[in-house]
Design an enzyme around this catalytic site. Sequence first.
Site, mmCIF file in Angstrom:
data_model
loop_
_atom_site.group_PDB
_atom_site.id
_atom_site.type_symbol
_atom_site.label_atom_id
_atom_site.label_comp_id
_atom_site.label_asym_id
_atom_site.label_seq_id
_atom_site.Cartn_x
_atom_site.Cartn_y
_atom_site.Cartn_z
ATOM 1 C CE1 TYR A 186 20.054 23.630 9.660
ATOM 2 C CE2 TYR A 186 18.311 22.129 9.048
ATOM 3 C CZ TYR A 186 19.245 22.544 9.950
ATOM 4 O OH TYR A 186 19.378 21.872 11.121
ATOM 5 C CD GLU A 187 16.861 30.064 9.291
ATOM 6 O OE1 GLU A 187 16.161 29.039 9.287
ATOM 7 O OE2 GLU A 187 16.406 31.208 9.116
#
Lengths: 592, 592
Positions: A441-442
């Site tokens: 994620y990110e």
Amino acid sequence: MYKAPVDEIAFTLKHVAGLSKAIDEGRLGDLSDDLVDAILSEAGRFASDEVAPLAEIGDRQGARLVDGKVIVPDGWADLYRQWTEGGWNALVAPEEFGGQALPHMLNVAALEMWNSGSMAFALGPTLTMGASEALAAHGSAALKEKFLHKMVSGEWTASMNLTEPHAGSDLGVMKSRAERRDDGTYRIFGQKIFITWGEHEVTDNIVHLVLARLPDAPAGTRGISLFLVPKFLVNDDGSLGPRNDLHCHSLEHKLGIHGSPTCTMIYGDGKFGGEPGAIGYLVGEENKGLACMFTMMNNARLAVGMQGVAICEAATQKAVDYAKERTQGKAPGWTGSGMSPIIEHPDVARMLVTMKALTQGSRAICYSCAHAIDMAHHTEGADAAFWQERSALLTPIAKSFATDAGVDVASLGIQVHGGMGFIEETGAARYLRDARIAPIYEGTNGIQAIDLVTRKLPLANGDHVRGFIAELKAIADQVRASNLDGLGATAERLSASLADLEEATEWMLARLAEGDAATALSGATPYQRLFGLALTGCYLAKGGLADEENGRDTRIALCRFAAENLIAETAALKDRVINGAASLTAARVLFA
Amino acid sequence: MYKAPVDEIAFTLKHVAGLSKAIDEGRLGDLSDDLVDAILSEAGRFASDEVAPLAEIGDRQGARLVDGKVIVPDGWADLYRQWTEGGWNALVAPEEFGGQALPHMLNVAALEMWNSGSMAFALGPTLTMGASEALAAHGSAALKEKFLHKMVSGEWTASMNLTEPHAGSDLGVMKSRAERRDDGTYRIFGQKIFITWGEHEVTDNIVHLVLARLPDAPAGTRGISLFLVPKFLVNDDGSLGPRNDLHCHSLEHKLGIHGSPTCTMIYGDGKFGGEPGAIGYLVGEENKGLACMFTMMNNARLAVGMQGVAICEAATQKAVDYAKERTQGKAPGWTGSGMSPIIEHPDVARMLVTMKALTQGSRAICYSCAHAIDMAHHTEGADAAFWQERSALLTPIAKSFATDAGVDVASLGIQVHGGMGFIEETGAARYLRDARIAPIYEGTNGIQAIDLVTRKLPLANGDHVRGFIAELKAIADQVRASNLDGLGATAERLSASLADLEEATEWMLARLAEGDAATALSGATPYQRLFGLALTGCYLAKGGLADEENGRDTRIALCRFAAENLIAETAALKDRVINGAASLTAARVLFA
């Protein structure tokens, strides 16, 4: 149980990442070393004594959707309140909105400790901080006045709504839509997935930042706008108004971070009656929503990197404790009675020292990135531009290297525990399950590598990265000149790794200059790892040289181990960068 | 959903691992290539169509202890019955007891497919096969007559009871005890943990092989005896008699292989009334229990290696399928309309080709190990001794390299899936959870490395491993001489890796000759990995050279990728072996 390594964190901040120098130069106002120690010490106490004990129940119970309400694990609501009452949500926020305006370095160090205590718990506040930062930078005065105080204090949490089923890494194809209303508000419609802490009962209200597309917006990423969409509307006197037209449709059943509710959010389906459409307020300008996101992206990516560091630290502590207590067999040279503690076996020791080196290397890289962010805020002109470039360059390395390390170290931690590591009650497996999301994620670590190669290496026409490598070479020279006992071949090993880094960097810059992105990107991931390993070697050495006190022996020993056992991998990585693309391209026949 | 790669398996068996040559030389009786194909094809069908569809429910439901009974997941009991009715439990067992006496190579290939379908399901039969082998080799004629037929058919399953809370890797300290009775039987008392498929209702009876210590036994591993302890006693007419004094106390809550019951077994506590003590029958001689175990250990370790291969294959299939379907962004050079399939992004392609190379490399190493086991059985004199040594040498590499690959490939598979990889319903996460036990059980991979260095390298005074390296060099020479298109720098890369292997091997042998085990063991794990990587390169090349048909392009492309992107790591590993011990020793100060 996790015990926050406050001394190690303080040392790394001050003497490896540059905090003491910045304080000495007067960059950070009246911040003092003593105040730093006091804050870290109290954060460490809270993380060790309050957060960590609730991690296991959080994992076991998980977040649950019960009768339309999202219920967090037992004790977590109280824990959150205590945590906000301690002011921990407000460390870096502007004083104008109740924040303490402390350096990011301190917040990053604290984030490490919250995440070591419980990554699932710490994740919610991390999102609130990111949303607060975006709102502070781009929101209107009225919007900030109405929402930001309570987001800074933590009285309300916030969520970031970017992903849709068909729009993950590529946000340009998102379908959520916004309609203008005559009163200046908007109505938001659409489905968002993977929304962290998107719904819960812990706070009275939740502030959703939502990306959506206006009817007349240009296609792609230039047609995305950012909206603030509260769970409950807020009256002008600050009291809560009606429920807004948004809700959590379901929670994901995930490999890890079970205590963190990962929500599918529905906006504007009229579930609560009345005209459908969630009321939203524009943040920044129409169609500039992604730009608003980008202002907080470096910090958010660094915050995820801290999750990697946090898992490394916690998993290593657990494995070392176990390896000292568990006895089995007789290690070579063991002269004690009975079986040896398994830490005496060379293979177990190798795993543990590797874990330590990756932990400390990741920490130093991430803190150095935070330092660059702080310096960019606290300098001006060319200096600020320099530090802005430095933070931009370090961010993808910090995020990817630390999160990969989190997975690798957690996996080694299981291995050290033997069969017990596979049993959930032991707690070692949870670290691997939690850690595994951070490289995704990110911005996946592959996307970090694309960012590093195509956007960060070209900064200042390549001169920024060249200057950074020159700084790193100076560390190797200092090692060579130090004549400190115990450094072994550290100087030569660092120099060799930096030569690999330099050669690979110039090769990348040459490919970019030729416009040959495909070839450059074939080696982006190995290049990113090469950079992280070389930095690990240099920063560990910097720590060893800087330490004048009791810890010097251990710092020197750790940097020597990294130099003589870990960073030689840079040669193979450089080779992969420079010579690997042709066979990767040829291998596409495998998928034809 | 997993689809058994029958053609790839058959090719690797025949042309890389040596099955066709052994058939041609008449080593394997009337086994023909056609019969091999028929068996593999039917096993592949069963694994793909029957086993794999029940994997997810097995993971989700897990094995449960309900009212004292161990309940396996829905459908598994029927699946097991179908599987035994297909004769799959009996492939390698002696014909005298109803087995088919086929080569281990075929059983290993079949094991790969069962484990790709569901590792938790396949684990039970794997244990039964191991116990059957031990009983066949060491049991008395009466004991075999009474138990072995039904263990071979699978009508009864079997378990292996070695581990106790304080005796895992080091069995010498086990406390379970056995008492002699006048009638020649024994009474067994004690607690065993981590007993795979130790209790269930799938079959009428369960045959436990249990290690325990007699009252007058010597201390340590030379005082351990092996006993057969059935769940239900068996009358002379083969009918079931009374319940024996043993039971499952609890099931473990594990990271993975949820469908496989992992039992804590209690022997001899009198739970079912009457005089306490589980009735057991000696297998082999008193105090020679560990020797009995060792006869099956190579096969058991190889079987665990197959779990690694199996996870690699299944995780890779899943990731490739997803990467072909999922679109996101535009890859460099992408000229299609809309977003690219993510497989077009170089970083994703790199992950997928790496997964393919590790899968195929692990498979080739494991099948080659099985070939050596078969040749040892089907040759005599010096030839048999040679193949015995070869299988002994390859076993730790096969077990460790394949199981490490299983973890790495499953983790890459999650990464390819992005956020969806973290969602349990996707199924990618299960592979990582299941895979993570394989580097631990049946001797941790660290113990495999100790075995490789201290017991296997010295075989034939080091000349066995030297001869093996010479064989591998001949493959590199064949690559060099082949002039095949597309091999790139494969020949040079193989030669460089083999030079690393040779240098590291001679260094290890020199340390052993000096009696310096501590220094040798400091590098045992990197050495083991070096060996596995060099073998991967050579075996992939062997496959490329051997393939005259349609698959040649893909085999050549894969071996070139491995040569130019993966095996350069051997240089750093060699360096770690030769130069890494001093800094590892110095780093002990970290734990003082």
